[in-house]
Scaffold this motif. Structure first.
Motif, mmCIF file in Angstrom:
data_model
loop_
_atom_site.group_PDB
_atom_site.id
_atom_site.type_symbol
_atom_site.label_atom_id
_atom_site.label_comp_id
_atom_site.label_asym_id
_atom_site.label_seq_id
_atom_site.Cartn_x
_atom_site.Cartn_y
_atom_site.Cartn_z
ATOM 1 N N LEU A 32 -14.743 -8.964 32.161
ATOM 2 C CA LEU A 32 -15.106 -8.756 30.757
ATOM 3 C C LEU A 32 -16.453 -8.052 30.642
ATOM 4 O O LEU A 32 -16.660 -7.204 29.769
ATOM 5 C CB LEU A 32 -15.129 -10.089 30.016
ATOM 6 C CG LEU A 32 -13.765 -10.752 29.786
ATOM 7 C CD1 LEU A 32 -13.948 -12.113 29.116
ATOM 8 C CD2 LEU A 32 -12.868 -9.860 28.944
ATOM 9 N N ALA A 33 -17.372 -8.410 31.541
ATOM 10 C CA ALA A 33 -18.693 -7.778 31.524
ATOM 11 C C ALA A 33 -18.587 -6.284 31.818
ATOM 12 O O ALA A 33 -19.268 -5.461 31.202
ATOM 13 C CB ALA A 33 -19.611 -8.455 32.530
ATOM 14 N N GLU A 34 -17.711 -5.921 32.766
ATOM 15 C CA GLU A 34 -17.533 -4.504 33.094
ATOM 16 C C GLU A 34 -16.851 -3.760 31.940
ATOM 17 O O GLU A 34 -17.257 -2.655 31.578
ATOM 18 C CB GLU A 34 -16.705 -4.384 34.372
ATOM 19 C CG GLU A 34 -17.453 -4.817 35.623
ATOM 20 C CD GLU A 34 -16.565 -4.923 36.841
ATOM 21 O OE1 GLU A 34 -17.110 -4.902 37.966
ATOM 22 O OE2 GLU A 34 -15.330 -5.040 36.690
ATOM 23 N N ARG A 35 -15.840 -4.362 31.356
ATOM 24 C CA ARG A 35 -15.126 -3.713 30.246
ATOM 25 C C ARG A 35 -16.059 -3.454 29.064
ATOM 26 O O ARG A 35 -15.913 -2.456 28.356
ATOM 27 C CB ARG A 35 -13.954 -4.581 29.790
ATOM 28 C CG ARG A 35 -12.726 -4.464 30.665
ATOM 29 C CD ARG A 35 -11.623 -5.418 30.198
ATOM 30 N NE ARG A 35 -10.446 -5.252 31.007
ATOM 31 C CZ ARG A 35 -9.379 -4.531 30.665
ATOM 32 N NH1 ARG A 35 -9.378 -3.903 29.503
ATOM 33 N NH2 ARG A 35 -8.330 -4.422 31.459
ATOM 34 N N SER A 36 -16.993 -4.371 28.860
ATOM 35 C CA SER A 36 -17.886 -4.236 27.705
ATOM 36 C C SER A 36 -18.793 -3.024 27.822
ATOM 37 O O SER A 36 -19.413 -2.611 26.838
ATOM 38 C CB SER A 36 -18.729 -5.500 27.543
ATOM 39 O OG SER A 36 -19.658 -5.641 28.614
ATOM 40 N N ARG A 37 -18.869 -2.434 29.011
ATOM 41 C CA ARG A 37 -19.729 -1.262 29.218
ATOM 42 C C ARG A 37 -19.040 0.051 28.849
ATOM 43 O O ARG A 37 -19.684 1.101 28.802
ATOM 44 C CB ARG A 37 -20.157 -1.191 30.691
ATOM 45 C CG ARG A 37 -20.978 -2.372 31.168
ATOM 46 C CD ARG A 37 -22.432 -2.186 30.853
ATOM 47 N NE ARG A 37 -23.260 -3.258 31.399
ATOM 48 C CZ ARG A 37 -24.569 -3.214 31.466
ATOM 49 N NH1 ARG A 37 -25.199 -2.145 31.028
ATOM 50 N NH2 ARG A 37 -25.253 -4.217 31.949
ATOM 51 N N ASP A 40 -13.260 2.328 24.539
ATOM 52 C CA ASP A 40 -11.920 1.752 24.666
ATOM 53 C C ASP A 40 -10.989 2.681 25.446
ATOM 54 O O ASP A 40 -11.320 3.825 25.755
ATOM 55 C CB ASP A 40 -11.331 1.424 23.291
ATOM 56 C CG ASP A 40 -11.036 2.676 22.464
ATOM 57 O OD1 ASP A 40 -10.349 3.571 22.979
ATOM 58 O OD2 ASP A 40 -11.490 2.739 21.307
ATOM 59 N N SER A 309 -22.806 6.819 21.058
ATOM 60 C CA SER A 309 -22.554 5.525 21.676
ATOM 61 C C SER A 309 -23.338 5.446 22.971
ATOM 62 O O SER A 309 -23.565 6.446 23.644
ATOM 63 C CB SER A 309 -21.057 5.364 21.970
ATOM 64 O OG SER A 309 -20.822 4.225 22.758
ATOM 65 N N LEU A 311 -22.163 3.476 25.323
ATOM 66 C CA LEU A 311 -21.154 3.014 26.269
ATOM 67 C C LEU A 311 -20.782 4.120 27.246
ATOM 68 O O LEU A 311 -20.981 5.310 26.996
ATOM 69 C CB LEU A 311 -19.901 2.547 25.520
ATOM 70 C CG LEU A 311 -20.091 1.346 24.592
ATOM 71 C CD1 LEU A 311 -18.802 1.054 23.838
ATOM 72 C CD2 LEU A 311 -20.550 0.121 25.364
#
Length: 370
Positions: A32-37, A40, A309, A311
C-alpha cells in the motif's frame, strides 16, 4: 497560415476520447505504501482510427495543420502541453520553409514531438504504424531525421511492414497532398491491450530467426553510460546480481530486433526507471520485472508539472499489467534531492533488492520465485 493557427473546439474542451478502464492489477505487486507513491493505473480505451486528409502541412514534430487548425488526431490531449505545442508549432511554421511533396501516393505520419526517444517510439509510434497496416503497401512512411534513433526507427519500421520510407527534406516542414493519419494516443502512458498484444506478437514473429545476442534469462539493464539518472552504487548492485545469475546489459549496444530477442527470452528483468523498460512490451506473459525507481525529491520533474502532481508516473506498472508481466518496484533514495526525477541519481539498497529477488511471490493465483 500563421495568423490562422488556433486550437480546435475539441482541444479547447479537452475531453479526451474513450472510456476509462483499468488494467489487470493482479500483475502489479506493490505494498500500500508503494502504491500510494504512484498515479492510478487507469487508461482510456479507444478504438484505433485512421484519418484521411488532403492538403495538410506537417511539421517536423508530426503536428498536422489543415485550414489553420491543428488536427487533434496528430497530438496528445494533455491540457498543459497545448500552450507549448501552439508556441513551438507557430515558431516552426515561422522559421522553417515548407516543401510540397510529390503527389501520387499517400504519405503516412506516425511520429509526434517525443517519438525521437525510444520509449515514445515503441509505445506510441509503432502502434500507430500497426493501425495503418492496410495502407503500407501503397503508402510512403514519412519520418523525421534522428541521429540517436536512426537504426531502431528503420529496423522496426521494416519489421512492421513499411517498405517505402521517406525522410523530411532538410530542415523543412512539408505540405502533404494526401495524408494517412493514424490517431495519436490521446494520453501518454495510455496503452491499448489489443494494440500492444499485436505489437508483441508481430515483433516476436519477426525476431524468431534473429540470433539471440545473449542466452541470459535474468537481465540487469545498466544506465551507467547515460548522461543522468544513474545508480550511484552500481558496481555493488552489479556484483550481487551477477552472483545471482544476472547478465549486465547496455541497451545502447543493440538494435531493435536484438532488444526484442533479449526481452523475449528473459524470465526476469531488473532495471532502473528509463526508456529501456518499454521493452516490457516484448516479454512473455508470466515473466517478471523489478523497476528501481526514485522516491520523489523536492524539485518537480516535467512529468509532475504536466500532471500537477508529486506522484510517480505509472508508465511501467501499467505496461506490465497490460502485457500480463508481473511487476514489482524498489523505491530508491535520491543522491541529491535537489535534482529532478528526470536526471537525479539514486542509491539502491542492495539487501532490499536481493530480498525481493529471493522472495516467493503470489501473483494472480500463481507463484513466482526469484
Amino acid at each position: 497560415m500563421l495568423s490562422l493557427l488556433y486550437p480546435t473546439r475539441e482541444m479547447i474542451a479537452l475531453k479526451a476520447p474513450g472510456s476509462i478502464r483499468r488494467y489487470d492489477e493482479s500483475f502489479i505487486n506493490m505494498t500500500l505504501a508503494e502504491r500510494s507513491r504512484f498515479l492510478d493505473f487507469s487508461y482510456r480505451q479507444v478504438t484505433p482510427q485512421v484519418e484521411h486528409h488532403q492538403g495538410v502541412t506537417v511539421t517536423r514534430s508530426g503536428v498536422c495543420i489543415r485550414g489553420g487548425r491543428i488536427i487533434p488526431a496528430s497530438i496528445h490531449w494533455h491540457r498543459r502541453i497545448h500552450h507549448k505545442l501552439l508556441v513551438t508549432t507557430f515558431a516552426s511554421l515561422a522559421r522553417r520553409k515548407r516543401v510540397r511533396l510529390v503527389e501520387g501516393k499517400p504519405y503516412i505520419i506516425i511520429h509526434n514531438m517525443w517519438t525521437g526517444g525510444y520509449y515514445h517510439w515503441i509505445a506510441e509510434a509503432l502502434p500507430r504504424l500497426i493501425a495503418a497496416k492496410d495502407h503500407l503497401a501503397d503508402g510512403i512512411l514519412l519520418l523525421p531525421q534522428s541521429k540517436s534513433l536512426e537504426r531502431v526507427m528503420l529496423e522496426s519500421a521494416a519489421v512492421f511492414g513499411a517498405t517505402a520510407i521517406q525522410r523530411f527534406p532538410g530542415n523543412a516542414n512539408v505540405m502533404v497532398p494526401d495524408l494517412v493519419l493514424p490517431r495519436n494516443s490521446p494520453l501518454i502512458n495510455n496503452y491499448q491491450p489489443n494494440e500492444m498484444e499485436e505489437l508483441r506478437e508481430r515483433a516476436a514473429w519477426a525476431a524468431r530467426d534473429h540470433p539471440a545476442p545473449l542466452g541470459a534469462r535474468r537481465l540487469f539493464i545498466s544506465r551507467s553510460r547515460s548522461r543522468g539518472r544513474k545508480i550511484a552504487n552500481e558496481e555493488e548492485v552489479q556484483a550481487r546480481l551477477i552472483e545471482l545469475g544476472f547478465s549486465v546489459v547496455h541497451l545502447e549496444d543493440f538494435g531493435f530486433l536484438d532488444q526484442v530477442r533479449l526481452f523475449q527470452q528473459a524470465d526476469e528483468v531488473v532495471a532502473q526507471h528509463g526508456a529501456g523498460l518499454v521493452n516490457i512490451a516484448f516479454m512473455r506473459p508470466g515473466t517478471r520485472v523489478i523497476e528501481l525507481i526514485r522516491r520523489q525529491g523536492t524539485r518537480r520533474s516535467d512529468w509532475n508539472r504536466l500532471h500537477q502532481s508529486s506522484l510517480l508516473q505509472a508508465a511501467y506498472p501499467k505496461l506490465a499489467a497490460c502485457m500480463n508481466v508481473y511487476y514489482e518496484c524498489l523505491l530508491c533514495e535520491a543522491v541529491d534531492v535537489g535534482q529532478t526525477f528526470d536526471i537525479g541519481d539514486v542509491f539502491v539498497d542492495v539487501e532490499q533488492l536481493v530480498a525481493k529477488l529471493g522472495a516467493v511471490r503470489t501473483f494472480g493465483g500463481g507463484r513466482f520465485c526469484g
